[in-house]
Every structure is written in structure tokens, then in C-alpha cells.
Design an enzyme around this catalytic site. Structure first.
Site, PDB file in Angstrom:
ATOM      1  N   GLU A 258      43.545  45.336  43.886  1.00 61.16           N
ATOM      2  CA  GLU A 258      43.227  43.898  43.820  1.00 61.16           C
ATOM      3  C   GLU A 258      44.213  43.076  44.647  1.00 61.16           C
ATOM      4  OE1 GLU A 258      40.561  42.720  42.708  1.00 61.16           O
ATOM      5  OE2 GLU A 258      39.805  44.099  41.184  1.00 61.16           O
ATOM      6  N   ASP A 391      32.299  52.440  45.291  1.00 57.20           N
ATOM      7  CA  ASP A 391      31.734  51.516  46.294  1.00 57.20           C
ATOM      8  C   ASP A 391      32.492  51.291  47.605  1.00 57.20           C
ATOM      9  OD1 ASP A 391      33.629  50.103  44.805  1.00 57.20           O
ATOM     10  OD2 ASP A 391      32.291  48.512  44.161  1.00 57.20           O
ATOM     11  N   GLU A 525      27.628  40.664  45.818  1.00 59.05           N
ATOM     12  CA  GLU A 525      27.084  41.803  46.585  1.00 59.05           C
ATOM     13  C   GLU A 525      25.651  41.628  47.086  1.00 59.05           C
ATOM     14  OE1 GLU A 525      28.726  42.095  43.667  1.00 59.05           O
ATOM     15  OE2 GLU A 525      30.626  42.918  44.391  1.00 59.05           O
ATOM     16  N   THR A 611      36.610  43.988  51.801  1.00 64.18           N
ATOM     17  CA  THR A 611      35.696  44.024  50.665  1.00 64.18           C
ATOM     18  C   THR A 611      35.761  42.750  49.815  1.00 64.18           C
ATOM     19  OG1 THR A 611      34.802  45.457  48.947  1.00 64.18           O
ATOM     20  CG2 THR A 611      37.215  45.189  48.992  1.00 64.18           C
TER      21      THR A 611
HETATM   22  C1  DMJ Z   1      35.338  41.800  44.608  1.00 65.82           C
HETATM   23  O1  DMJ Z   1      36.655  41.672  44.220  1.00 65.82           O
HETATM   24  C2  DMJ Z   1      35.191  42.805  45.709  1.00 65.82           C
HETATM   25  O2  DMJ Z   1      33.984  42.637  46.343  1.00 65.82           O
HETATM   26  C3  DMJ Z   1      35.298  44.214  45.217  1.00 65.82           C
HETATM   27  O3  DMJ Z   1      35.053  45.152  46.238  1.00 65.82           O
HETATM   28  C4  DMJ Z   1      34.315  44.445  44.109  1.00 65.82           C
HETATM   29  N1  DMJ Z   1      34.353  43.448  43.093  1.00 65.82           N
HETATM   30  C5  DMJ Z   1      34.492  42.059  43.420  1.00 65.82           C
HETATM   31  C6  DMJ Z   1      33.225  41.259  43.478  1.00 65.82           C
HETATM   32  O4  DMJ Z   1      32.214  41.626  42.687  1.00 65.82           O
END
Ligand code: DMJ
Length: 636
Positions: A258, A391, A525, A611
Site C-alpha cells: 500500500e 490481480d 476497476e 495499480t
Molecule cells: C487500489 O488500491 C488498487 O487499485 C489496488 O491494486 C487494488 N485495490 C484498490 C482499489 O480497489
């Protein structure tokens, strides 16, 4: 035995030799050798300049000290300087042509229309970056040139007109998204400034325990969104906060993943977009604090790290002390950029080591399970998923390839073989004709798809073009089918927002069957896939679907003081969860804004999104090096 002044600079062996008694015979022979040298010099007495033996000894000691000091100084030079010395030597021998022509790029960059205060802000920040030195908490070297980097982009980052679409309806929609961002930001600023997230119902800030005591997650996550939207005042407030209040000397337990995707990613993007050295220095300073997490027998980092002490450990919930695929597999993009900016190879080495291990290890049916032991380097459980826990590992494979200017062949191979395995084992068609990605538990399929897995539409889309020629159309179709299924999970709910997970069993088709899966926490997403599919196909349905999401967010998630997640997407009497997630500002609203903008706002030819939707530039090594050669020649 008097210790020389530079004693502390000597290696252990050298220190020991300082204590050794020099036999008189050896000493005499040294002295006579020195005398031999002096004998050749005119005007110097052959008798050792008339010095007494003790004086000669002191002189010799001084001479040997001087030599050691010179070598020692070389040895103790910072990495960055040594790197600079070696690259500048190497660069002299390089004479390739720049892959991007200087003139052509400058012409393209000059194409932008004047944008009043926005342009002013942007030119101000750029010249600030050129003037500034690395004195801001200078953890970085001066090997990276922002000017050169800008020249190696194919297009201006913000397009010719900040991505403003010519169609008035689309522009109106874009303005609506900008208003949503301003509303979310203003409320965060008013009620939760400096905290990590806004709790919009109770009107206060939330800190949580994911970021190890770091604060301001919503600020860092918003920097680039505010900047591309031209929210000038808001961006300046955010920047000032980073300057005055972002304290990286925290001492709590953080999620490595994170902190990397939100803080490191957010700071890196802010730097690349604005050229403000402050962001670069903070990113590298923070990157350094994450390194101890890699001190494991395999080099696979553990999930949790104390940012103060550097102690790291695995999540209590992860089976048998394992590390999570989506966590240690989602560091590559940011770490490669940390090396680019700092000149320190260690960041790239750390993530390449992860890559090598994953490449080498045996994979069940070619699939990557979600749990790996950082001690033995073996899989711990055979649970495979394109959603949570797996993912973004897949996402970072294809994006590593794209970000390397398509030179990272290992990433390419690993991505396409993983995709093949996913297609062979996980991709399913429902009785109603919906394509979805199931989860895999030791060979048994769980016919469930998480909201998180909906990013895969966009991922398969951006990777389509580099697949085998006979597969390209197939990948694009697959990407469209997955995106369609995810859209169905939205349209089949009362609120027109999608649940956390939806199923394809017991008669269900893209709907949640468990109460615990019915929530929506402002996740991006599905909208992310709309944005990529729009860019790739220009099929207007993606903009329509994005607009449906905007309306649903406005109707069900907007509350008096911000946006909130909801507990059940299937009921119109909504119950709010009282949390405005930071990724709503960095991802959901950014992807919506890009969806309603022209493609030249952060063009995919130049940028990949991490991401957390923070744009990182493609690294054009040959261009950057050739530019350096040119600069060198000019200055010489
Ligand atoms: C975000 O922090 C990022 O996209 C992560 O890869 C997955 N979860 C959250 C959003 O849903």
C-alpha cells in the site's frame, strides 16, 4: 602505534597492518628505495636529504598514509558519483542516433494552447525544478535530468488542450467529473486535512493502520488527479502540505504494497508531471525505508514493515508466514523508477530478483498461486485468482514490458504464458453467455469473480497488440467480453453499482449471492476497464457506461460532506459505510476524467498507470542516454 587521522577510513586488514612492527631491515630497504628515487632528481642529496632515520620513518609513514587515503577516498565515494563516473565514460563511446528526434519532439511539445493560470502553474513548477538543487532532504543523486526526460516523451503529457474534448456533451460530462473531484477534495480538506481518509458522515478524518503512521494518503493520492484536472489552488495546497507536513520518519507498521502503490507511486507521478524536486526526493527517501522488507532468505519481501526500525514480518492472516503474490508482485514499476531517479541500482535489483525467482519456480498448470514462502521460495497454497491476492501481479508484468519501451522480454514472456494458463484454466462462459474469470483452488473452480478482477478487461486490452499476431483480435475480444460482464454486474443491481464479488453458480449470473459480498466501496476497476477499452476501440458504449456510473455515484454515494461507499448495491434505501477511500480520488475519478477526455491527455504511448492509477513514464533508455551524450558534447 599512533593511529593515523584517517584510521576510521581503513579496512580491517589495513587497520591491523597499522599495528604491525616493521622490521628494521625492511625499513632500511624501503628507505634506500626512496633514496634511489630522489637520487634521480637534480638538486636532491643522495643521502636521503640529510634526514635522520626517525624522520625518514615519519616521512614514509606519511607517504603511505597519503596513498591509502587516496584509494580510500575513491572507495568511499557515494554510489551515485561512481555511477556517474562510469556512465559518463561509457557514454563517450556511445554514438547511436536518438530514438526520438530532438527537433521533432520540441515541436510536438510546443503545440500546446495557452491555458492561463494552469499553464502559469505548470511553467512555474517546471522552472522551479530546473533551478532547484537536490538539497530538499537530498536522498537523490543528480544523475537524472528532468529536461532530458521531457525531451524523450513522444507527446506533451497533457495534450494540446489539456485533453479537452471537442464534443460539448462529452465536455460537460468531463466537467461533472471535475466537480466531483473538487467536492470530494474540498470536504477532505475541510474535515480531514492531513489524515489519511475522510469519513464523510461523521465529518472527521481516518488514519487506519495500513500506512505505518504516514499521514495524508488522500493528499498524495490526489496530487496528479488535481494537476491533470487543472485544479490549481487545490494542487498547490497539496504540494504545500507535502513540503511542510509529510513526515516520513514514522515508526509504525505499514503495508509494503500500500505504501508503495499510493505514496511512492503518487510522489513519483507528481514529480514526473511537475518536475518538482520535492516529490522526487520524498519518493526516494521513502523508497529507502522500504528496502529492509527484502531482507529475507529468498529476497521475497514480507508484507508488513516497520518504517522506523525496518523490522518486517508477514501478515498474521497469510497462511504459514507467506507473502502475497499481488503484494510482492506489485513493486516493479515504482522500483524501476526509483533507480532511474536516484541512480541507485538497488531498487531494480530487488524487483528483478523477485522476477527471477517467479520465472524459475515450477507453476501448477502454468498458474501462479497467491501465497509464497519468503523463506523457502515455495508456494504455500494452491489458490489462484485474478482478483484479490493475485490481480496486480499480472498487471505489472505487462506494464513492466510496456514501461521498458518493450525491451523487457522476460516480463513479456511471463505475461503471455500466464495469460495462456489463465485462459486454459480460469476463463469460463456462463449459461447466459457471459465470459468471466473463475478462481482456482487446487484444481477446483470457484465460479466467483471479484470486483477487483474487473481490471483485467483493461489489462488484456492494453496487452492485445503485443501478443502473437494470430491472437491479437482474440485478446481484444476477450478484453471486451470481460468488460461487458463487469458492466452487467453493475446493471443487474438496483443502484447500478457493482458488488464486491459476483457469482455464476446456483442460477446466479453476475450477481452477488452472499450478503457479505454486496457492498461497493467506491472501487475503480470496472471504470478503469471502460477507460482502456474506450482508448483502444473508441466504441461510444464505454463512455455511456462510464456516465451510468457517474450518475449512480452521484445518486447513491454522494452525501452532504463527500462520497461514501455503500453496504448493499441491491437496495435503494442505501446504508453508507462512512468512508471516502483515497483510491476514489486517485483512480475512480481520474479514470472517469480520462474516459471523457481526448486520448492525448496522458497518452498511452508515453505513460503506464500504476495499480493506483498514478501515471509513470515509459523509460526510453536509448533516448535518455543519447541525449546525455549530446549534452556532454555540448558542455565539453
Ligand atoms: C487500489 O488500491 C488498487 O487499485 C489496488 O491494486 C487494488 N485495490 C484498490 C482499489 O480497489
Amino acid at each position: 602505534g599512533t593511529k593515523p587521522a584517517f584510521f576510521h577510513l581503513l579496512s580491517r586488514e589495513e587497520r591491523l597492518s597499522q599495528h604491525r612492527v616493521v622490521p628494521e631491515k625492511t625499513l632500511k630497504s624501503h628507505v634506500s628505495k626512496v633514496s634511489m628515487v630522489f637520487r634521480k632528481l637534480p638538486g636532491v642529496s643522495a643521502s636521503g636529504m640529510g634526514l635522520r632515520l626517525s624522520q625518514k620513518f615519519v616521512f614514509l609513514l606519511f607517504l603511505s598514509g597519503l596513498v591509502t587515503l587516496c584509494f580510500g577516498a575513491l572507495f568511499f565515494l557515494p554510489d551515485s558519483v561512481r555511477l556517474k563516473l562510469t556512465t559518463s565514460t561509457k557514454l563517450k563511446s556511445l554514438s547511436r542516433k536518438p530514438s526520438v528526434s530532438h527537433e521533432a519532439t520540441e515541436e510536438r511539445l510546443a503545440g500546446g494552447k495557452a491555458q492561463e493560470d494552469l499553464t502559469l502553474l505548470r511553467s512555474k513548477t517546471e522552472s522551479a525544478s530546473e533551478k532547484s538543487t537536490s538539497s530538499d532532504h537530498g536522498a537523490t543523486s543528480d544523475t537524472f535530468s528532468y529536461k532530458k526526460f521531457k525531451r524523450c516523451l513522444l507527446r506533451p503529457p497533457l495534450g494540446t488542450d489539456d485533453g479537452k474534448p471537442s464534443d460539448p456533451k462529452t465536455n460537460e460530462r468531463r466537467e461533472k467529473v471535475k466537480e466531483m473531484m473538487k467536492f470530494a477534495w474540498d470536504n477532505y480538506k475541510r474535515y480531514a486535512w492531513g489524515k489519511n481518509e475522510l469519513q464523510p458522515l461523521t465529518r472527521n478524518g481516518h488514519i487506519g493502520n495500513m500506512f505505518g503512521g504516514l499521514r495524508g494518503a488522500s493528499i498524495i493520492d490526489s496530487l496528479d488527479t488535481l494537476y491533470i484536472m487543472g485544479l490549481v489552488e487545490e494542487y498547490n495546497d497539496a504540494k504545500d502540505w507535502v513540503q511542510t507536513s509529510l513526515d516520513l520518519n514514522s515508526n509504525g507498521e505499514a503495508s509494503l504494497f500500500e505504501v508503495n502503490i499510493r505514496y511512492v507511486g503518487g510522489l513519483l507521478s507528481a514529480y514526473y508531471l511537475t518536475g518538482e524536486e520535492l516529490f522526487k526526493n520524498k519518493a526516494v527517501e521513502l523508497g529507502e525505508k522500504l528496502l529492509p522488507a527484502f531482507n529475507t532468505p529468498t529476497g521475497i519481501p514480507r508484507g508488513v514493515i516497520n518504517l522506523g526500525s525496518g523490522t518486517s514480518w508477514s501478515w498474521g492472516w497469510a497462511s504459514a508466514g507467506s507473502s502475497i503474490l499481488a503484494e510482492f508482485g506489485t513493486l516493479h514499476l515504482e522500483f524501476v523508477h526509483l533507480t532511474e531517479l536516484s541512480g541507485n541500482p538497488i531498487y531494480t535489483e530487488k524487483v528483478m530478483n523477485i522476477r527471477k525467482l517467479l520465472n524459475k519456480i515450477e507453476k501448477p498448470h502454468g498458474l501462479y498461486p497467491n501465497f509464497l514462502s519468503p523463506v523457502s521460495g515455495n508456494w504455500v497454497q494452491h489458490h489462484v485468482s485474478i482478483g484479490g491476492l493475485g490481480d496486480s501481479f499480472y498487471e505489472y508484468l505487462i506494464k513492466s514490458y510496456l514501461m521498458s519501451d518493450k525491451t523487457d522480454d522476460d516480463a513479456k514472456k511471463m505475461y503471455y504464458s500466464a495469460l495462456e494458463a489463465i485462459e486454459a484454466n480460469l476463463v469460463q462462459k456462463s449459461p447466459g453467455g457471459l465470459t468471466y474469470m473463475a478462481e482456482w483452488r487446487g484444481g477446483i473452480l470457484d465460479h466467483k469473480m471479484g470486483h477487483l478482477a474487473c481490471f483485467s478487461g483493461g489489462m488484456i486490452g492494453i496487452g492485445a497488440d503485443d501478443g502473437a499476431p494470430e491472437k491479437r483480435q482474440h485478446y481484444l475480444d476477450l478484453a471486451a467480453e470481460i468488460t461487458h460482464t463487469c458492466h452487467e454486474s453493475y446493471t443487474r443491481s438496483a443502484t447500478k453499482l457493482g458488488p464486491e464479488a459476483f457469482r455464476f453458480d446456483s442460477g446466479a449470473e453476475a450477481t452477488a449471492t452472499r450478503l457479505s459480498d454486496r457492498y461497493y466501496i467506491l472501487r475503480p476497476e470496472v471504470i478503469e476497464s471502460y477507460m482502456y477499452m474506450w482508448r483502444l476501440t473508441h466504441d461510444p458504449k464505454y463512455r455511456e457506461w462510464g456516465w451510468e456510473a457517474v450518475q449512480a455515484l452521484e445518486e447513491h454515494c454522494r452525501v452532504e460532506s463527500g462520497f461514501s461507499g455503500i453496504r448493499d448495491v441491491y437496495t435503494l434505501t442505501v446504508s453508507h459505510d462512512n468512508m471516502q477511500q483515497s483510491f476514489f480520488l486517485s483512480e475512480t475519478l481520474k479514470y472517469l476524467y480520462l474516459l471523457f477526455s481526448d486520448d492525448d491527455l496522458l497518452p498511452l504511448e508515453d505513460w503506464v498507470f500504476n495499480t493506483e492509477a498514478h501515471p509513470l513514464p515509459i523509460v526510453r533508455k536509448s533516448c535518455l542516454q543519447d541525449e546525455a551524450t549530446q549534452d556532454k558534447t555540448v558542455s565539453e
